[in-house]
Design a protein around this motif. Structure first.
Motif, mmCIF file in Angstrom:
data_model
loop_
_atom_site.group_PDB
_atom_site.id
_atom_site.type_symbol
_atom_site.label_atom_id
_atom_site.label_comp_id
_atom_site.label_asym_id
_atom_site.label_seq_id
_atom_site.Cartn_x
_atom_site.Cartn_y
_atom_site.Cartn_z
ATOM 1 N N PRO A 143 0.970 -1.146 -0.841
ATOM 2 C CA PRO A 143 0.286 0.011 0.270
ATOM 3 C C PRO A 143 0.650 1.459 -0.167
ATOM 4 C CG PRO A 143 -0.039 -1.364 2.316
ATOM 5 C CD PRO A 143 0.589 -1.977 1.518
ATOM 6 N N ASP A 144 0.658 2.168 -0.720
ATOM 7 C CA ASP A 144 1.015 3.428 -0.433
ATOM 8 C C ASP A 144 -0.107 4.071 -0.096
ATOM 9 O OD1 ASP A 144 3.443 3.289 -1.686
ATOM 10 O OD2 ASP A 144 3.096 3.261 -3.708
ATOM 11 N N ALA A 145 0.199 5.463 1.472
ATOM 12 C CA ALA A 145 -0.907 5.538 1.605
ATOM 13 C C ALA A 145 -0.648 7.593 1.051
ATOM 14 C CB ALA A 145 -0.488 6.103 2.952
ATOM 15 N N ARG A 146 -2.092 8.052 1.128
ATOM 16 C CA ARG A 146 -1.531 9.045 0.726
ATOM 17 C C ARG A 146 -0.807 10.333 1.318
ATOM 18 N NH1 ARG A 146 -5.392 12.942 -1.853
ATOM 19 N NH2 ARG A 146 -5.032 14.818 -0.765
ATOM 20 N N SER B 152 -0.767 0.868 -9.255
ATOM 21 C CA SER B 152 -1.376 2.261 -10.167
ATOM 22 C C SER B 152 -0.464 2.908 -10.556
ATOM 23 C CB SER B 152 -2.554 2.531 -8.401
ATOM 24 O OG SER B 152 -1.836 2.747 -7.727
ATOM 25 N N PHE C 39 -0.019 5.899 -10.517
ATOM 26 C CA PHE C 39 0.489 6.826 -9.378
ATOM 27 C C PHE C 39 1.990 6.599 -9.210
ATOM 28 C CE2 PHE C 39 -4.346 8.734 -8.461
ATOM 29 C CZ PHE C 39 -3.721 10.003 -10.196
ATOM 30 N N PHE D 157 0.250 13.661 -2.602
ATOM 31 C CA PHE D 157 0.788 12.777 -3.032
ATOM 32 C C PHE D 157 -0.191 11.563 -2.956
ATOM 33 C CE2 PHE D 157 5.488 14.162 -1.755
ATOM 34 C CZ PHE D 157 5.989 14.840 -3.094
ATOM 35 N N ARG D 158 -0.936 11.446 -4.219
ATOM 36 C CA ARG D 158 -1.989 10.153 -4.140
ATOM 37 C C ARG D 158 -1.997 9.048 -3.757
ATOM 38 N NH1 ARG D 158 -6.018 11.249 -7.854
ATOM 39 N NH2 ARG D 158 -6.915 10.082 -7.227
ATOM 40 N N SER D 159 -2.805 7.677 -2.952
ATOM 41 C CA SER D 159 -2.591 6.889 -2.676
ATOM 42 C C SER D 159 -2.448 6.195 -3.839
ATOM 43 C CB SER D 159 -3.603 6.777 -1.789
ATOM 44 O OG SER D 159 -4.707 6.851 -3.105
ATOM 45 N N GLY D 160 -2.112 4.595 -3.609
ATOM 46 C CA GLY D 160 -1.931 3.133 -4.659
ATOM 47 C C GLY D 160 -1.652 2.098 -3.481
ATOM 48 N N ASN D 161 -1.250 1.648 -4.746
ATOM 49 C CA ASN D 161 -0.627 -0.068 -4.628
ATOM 50 C C ASN D 161 -0.377 -0.736 -5.237
ATOM 51 O OD1 ASN D 161 -2.577 -1.207 -5.587
ATOM 52 N ND2 ASN D 161 -4.451 -1.023 -3.414
#
Lengths: 420, 552
Positions: B83-86, B100, B102, B90-94
């Motif tokens: 996971p990439d938290a917002r 994703s 971003f 910066f936008r979130s993603g995973n």
């Protein structure tokens, strides 16, 4: 003024050969007489001076007042749900960004319908095709459920019975089989579709027909104790498929019984993969008539996962059980609803007693009954945009054919985000 | 804005600079070797002990289009595991294997990449590919449009259309899809698979009535005639099949001496020797590349671990579906143009075949003499996710590390491979060639991939470290168009790259038969098929930069 090659976003086929006449704020479809298509375009029409203003608690407001009211509701919210999601690509992009910003959940109005095909894709993958392949390559088509032809009005004319085909006589004059259960009410329009062989089978459901066909494909005939008429039809159909060059199974998940639809779609995929060991066979799942495909594609590339997507932890999480938008409303797990719907004035939000913000079609029937209503232009009428077709491959342009002064949904959502 | 970078060691192969300590200036978005007159320096960075290269360019990475979304959908567990938290703006993603959009942009930038090219843009899916790339921040983008399995071209060839007419079609399609290059995948094979043909050799007549060789010859000539800088980008026939090196050699000759680029060539360099009837033909392939200056290649190195393969090659993806891990697979026929196959795959170092695939890729890297003609790719995500590039660079630069890894793979693969005896270690200069200068050169990006006066200020600065993998994982600074966007391996500023395209001239009369073809057979109106440049900017979100073509 007349516009040609207009794309219709009102069913997943996204036919883009329409001619539409625009007079001031009136919009009229000129070259397609199907009642569903005509009505969809008429829904976009206004008389001059009827452009609605935003409403806050049913009272007229400026756009800024409505945005401020919506922002305040979202600021007060601990668990917002962004749903509807019936819009073009840019609307969906901005809606996902808004959801992320407020730490909410985003789902489509027909999220449970999206999930059926998605979960099968996640579990076993699929074998699929696209509209032009069916039109040009298929010599055998098996349709599951008469409703498919009703809900995708021009499938028969544009794809199944093409005037010309890249293949041969067999791909131009396809063998088309329609399977449904016997007690289903006869659909009159099928009588006009002469190329179709309509099998109304003795079976408890459409689902059971699919499961039975899988049995026929998987097992030797000798294993069946008794071969009744239904079974014989399926055995013959299997033989026809084996003798064909390119068979396409067409279904719409909404035609199956909702509690077992996922299992039935899995069965479709199993059949196709089994047949692929010997012959070419593909699936064409139809859907997207409320822009489900557009919403799901955008969510998937922006968040890495399909709808529904929850952002409470900051990172996107897909969990179709926990974050089913409609169930969240039923279970009172959301405390504010943002409902986005741009194509159809009847796409009202579900009944709920939580604060509701509706951004969308200027003639929304629910406008006076929600906390905030912000009318927007219609993609493909008032604004340019893009929409994804049912086959998940083609993206079609939506034109701007009318000047209406209505803000686009994506602009409204973007402005709302900036207030948060 | 003027920025001074002082004391760094420059690796700039386009100007034959190999580690020379030189000050560099960034003036707005461009590089200057000298301080601009009459302008004050706004920022100055002392970068002694640092290595300075142009921003890296990945010229073959699957980062946009329907197949990537299918892969994302099928790899749910991997998406959730990364996971990439917002965070702030910066936008979130995973996702690690197929992140994703971003996250893809951030991860590339954090490794010092400033441009990436999607190698399989299906014409009908071009809008989506560009939209996904538009939502991929930080990097410039571009796409290669898929040709060579489309019914329109196959019919043209079969009916004996002139080369000029083919050229017009190719140029029209590049314009309509906003792409920078032309790719052919298993020429004629994807089309043949629609007729249930499961294999197609280079000189075999396909159901379309033409041979893959003819398709390659016609298309490589079209690309050459139109002066498109990037040679025909070729995914050869028989991917993954033991013994396929022979069809790869045939593919090379089909270009008849004109430039072609053979992509993920590791997957096309297999012999049939030994007990397992699977062996390395890296030597033959490398020798052929060395002897034919018209050929460039990228390797498509595999790395051990979980990934997913996403390819237009339905024929060979279907062939490989039995090896799917986990056991799921997707195949699509697409719109009389091509197709796609998406299959998860786990490369295991204890599998003889996988271990040898790993060795074959490295053998090719090491045995191709000219780093300008062998580019560093993993065919993301097919061989491995792009984030494994620093590890791959270490394998190339450090023989003892390479041999340590080799000693842990399947013992028979170790024995059969010549890798242990290969002494070559890549230098930083050579890495700069294969990740910067060479991709820019073969894509025709004249102001990218180098540190010369007037180049786009895409600059990556690494702190020199003993562990080369660590060094390439975390540059201390990355500048994109002159803006500092990454510090100490983390994105600090979001920027939006542009889309590189070519628009060779063509005779518009080709639109007449094309319109008829669309009217008669297709499901999209001819006028709606083409993506205009203003649609790119207004609806898709990708501002374009047109690169010149020189008609031959």
């Amino acid at each position: 003024m007349q516009f040609n090659d207009v794309t219709c976003p009102h069913c997943g086929l996204l036919c883009d050969d329409l001619t539409v006449e625009v007079n001031d704020l009136s919009v009229q479809l000129k070259n397609n007489n199907h009642p569903l298509c005509k009505q969809a375009f008429e829904d976009a029409s206004f008389n001059s001076g009827q452009i609605p203003s935003p409403l806050v608690n049913g009272s007229p407001a400026t756009l800024q007042q409505a945005l401020d009211a919506a922002a305040q509701l979202l600021k007060n919210s601990k668990q917002p749900l962004i749903s509807g999601m019936i819009g073009d690509i840019q609307t969906c992009r901005d809606a996902v960004a808004l959801t992320e910003k407020v730490g909410g959940v985003v789902d489509h109005a027909n999220g449970s319908g999206i999930r059926i095909n998605t979960s099968v894709m996640q579990r076993m993958g699929e074998v699929r095709t696209t509209l032009a392949e069916v039109r040009n390559r298929a010599d055998c088509v098996v349709i599951f459920g008469a409703g498919v032809l009703e809900n995708f009005p021009r499938l028969y004319e544009r794809i199944l019975t093409p005037a010309q085909s890249l293949g041969n006589d067999a791909t131009k004059n396809k063998k088309i089989f329609l399977l449904d259960r016997l007690d289903k009410n006869e659909i009159p329009s099928i009588k006009n579709k002469g190329a179709i062989t309509y099998f109304q089978l003795e079976a408890p459901s459409l689902d059971s027909i699919a499961h039975k066909l899988l049995e026929v494909i998987n097992k030797p005939i000798e294993i069946f104790d008794e071969i009744d008429d239904t079974l014989q039809i399926l055995i013959d159909l299997h033989q026809t498929i084996l003798n064909s060059q390119y068979t396409t199974f067409i279904w719409a998940a909404g035609e199956f019984k909702s509690d077992i639809a996922e299992h039935t779609v899995q069965t479709m995929t199993q059949m196709i993969k089994q047949l692929m060991e010997k012959v070419r066979c593909v699936g064409l799942p139809l859907g997207g008539s409320r822009a489900e495909v557009t919403a799901n594609q955008v969510a998937t590339w922006q968040t890495g996962v399909s709808l529904p997507v929850a952002f409470m932890s900051g990172a996107p999480i897909h969990n179709p059980i926990l974050f089913d938008g409609m169930k969240m409303l039923q279970n009172k797990e959301a405390d504010t609803l943002v409902w986005i719907t741009t194509y159809n004035s009847n796409d009202n939000p579900p009944e709920t007693d939580i604060p509701t913000i509706v951004i969308g079609h200027p003639k929304m029937k629910c406008a006076n009954d929600v906390d905030v209503f912000i009318p927007t232009g219609i993609p493909g009428i008032d604004h340019r945009g893009l929409a994804c077709r049912t086959d998940n491959v083609a993206t079609l342009p939506l034109k701007s054919i009318r000047t209406s002064q209505l803000a686009s949904a994506n602009d409204v959502i973007s402005q709302l985000s900036q207030l948060l | 804005m003027v920025i001074k970078l002082s004391g760094g060691k420059l690796y700039d192969p386009a100007h034959k600079i190999d580690g020379q300590v030189t000050d560099l200036y960034i003036v707005d978005d461009k590089i200057s070797k000298t301080a601009p007159a009459n302008k004050k320096i706004d920022h100055s960075y002392a970068i002694d002990d640092c290595i300075v290269m142009a921003g890296a360019i990945d010229m073959h990475t699957h980062i946009g289009g329907g197949k990537v979304n299918i892969a994302r959908t099928m790899m749910l567990e991997d998406q959730h595991a990364h996971p990439d938290a917002r965070s702030g703006k910066f936008r979130s993603g995973n996702g690690h294997i197929v992140p994703s959009t971003f996250s893809t942009g951030y991860r590339y930038a954090e490794m010092g990449y400033t441009a990436c090219f999607e190698p399989a843009v299906l014409p009908v899916n071009a809008r989506q590919a560009h939209m996904e790339m538009a939502d991929t921040p930080m990097i410039d983008k571009g796409g290669y449009v898929l040709l060579g399995n489309d019914d329109f071209l196959l019919r043209m060839i079969q009916q004996g259309a002139s080369q000029t007419a083919v050229n017009d079609y190719v140029a029209w399609l590049l314009d309509a899809t906003q792409c920078i290059g032309v790719k052919v995948v298993n020429p004629g094979g994807i089309h043949a698979f629609k007729y249930n043909q499961r294999r197609l050799d280079v000189d075999e007549i396909s159901p379309s009535g033409v041979t893959p060789r003819k398709i390659l010859t016609v298309l490589s000539k079209a690309v050459h005639d139109l002066g498109i800088p990037h040679p025909l980008h070729v995914h050869a026939s028989n991917l993954g099949i033991p013994g396929n090196f022979e069809s790869t050699l045939s593919t090379m000759t089909a270009a008849e001496g004109l430039p072609i680029h053979l992509t993920h060539i590791q997957f096309h360099s297999y012999g049939t020797e030994g007990d397992h009837k699977f062996s390395s033909a890296a030597c033959q392939i490398a020798e052929a590349i060395n002897n034919q200056p018209n050929i460039t290649a990228d390797v498509g190195q595999i790395m051990f671990g979980q990934t997913i393969t996403a390819s237009g090659d339905t024929m060979m993806q279907y062939f490989g579906h039995e090896h799917a891990n986990p056991k799921k697979w997707t195949i699509m026929d697409i719109e009389c143009e091509a197709g796609c196959g998406v299959i998860p795959f786990k490369y295991r170092d204890k599998s003889f075949v996988n271990a040898l695939q790993w060795a074959i890729g490295l053998e090719i890297f090491i045995q191709v003499n000219d780093p300008w003609r062998v580019l560093l790719t993993t065919d993301h995500p097919n061989g491995a996710p792009f984030t494994s590039y620093p590890h791959l660079i270490k394998l190339l630069m450090n023989r003892s590390f390479r041999n340590d890894v080799l000693s842990a793979i399947h013992p028979e693969a170790q024995q059969i491979s010549n890798l242990a005896s290969m002494e070559r270690e890549y230098s930083l200069y050579e890495i700069a060639i294969m990740t910067r200068a060479a991709p820019a050169k073969i894509l025709g990006l004249t102001d990218h991939g180098h540190l010369g006066d007037g180049a786009k200020a895409n600059i990556t600065i690494y702190r020199k470290q003993d562990d080369i993998e660590q060094m390439f994982t975390k540059p201390i600074m990355v500048f994109k168009n002159g803006e500092l966007v990454v510090e100490n391996g983390k994105v600090t500023k979001t920027v939006q790259g542009i889309t590189h395209v070519v628009k060779p001239e063509f005779d518009r009369s080709i639109e007449k038969p094309l319109k008829k073809y669309f009217d008669d057979y297709q499901t999209i109106a001819f006028n709606n098929f083409r993506i205009s440049s203003d649609e790119m900017a207004e609806c898709i979100g990708g501002e374009i930069q047109i690169h010149p073509c020189k008609l031959n």
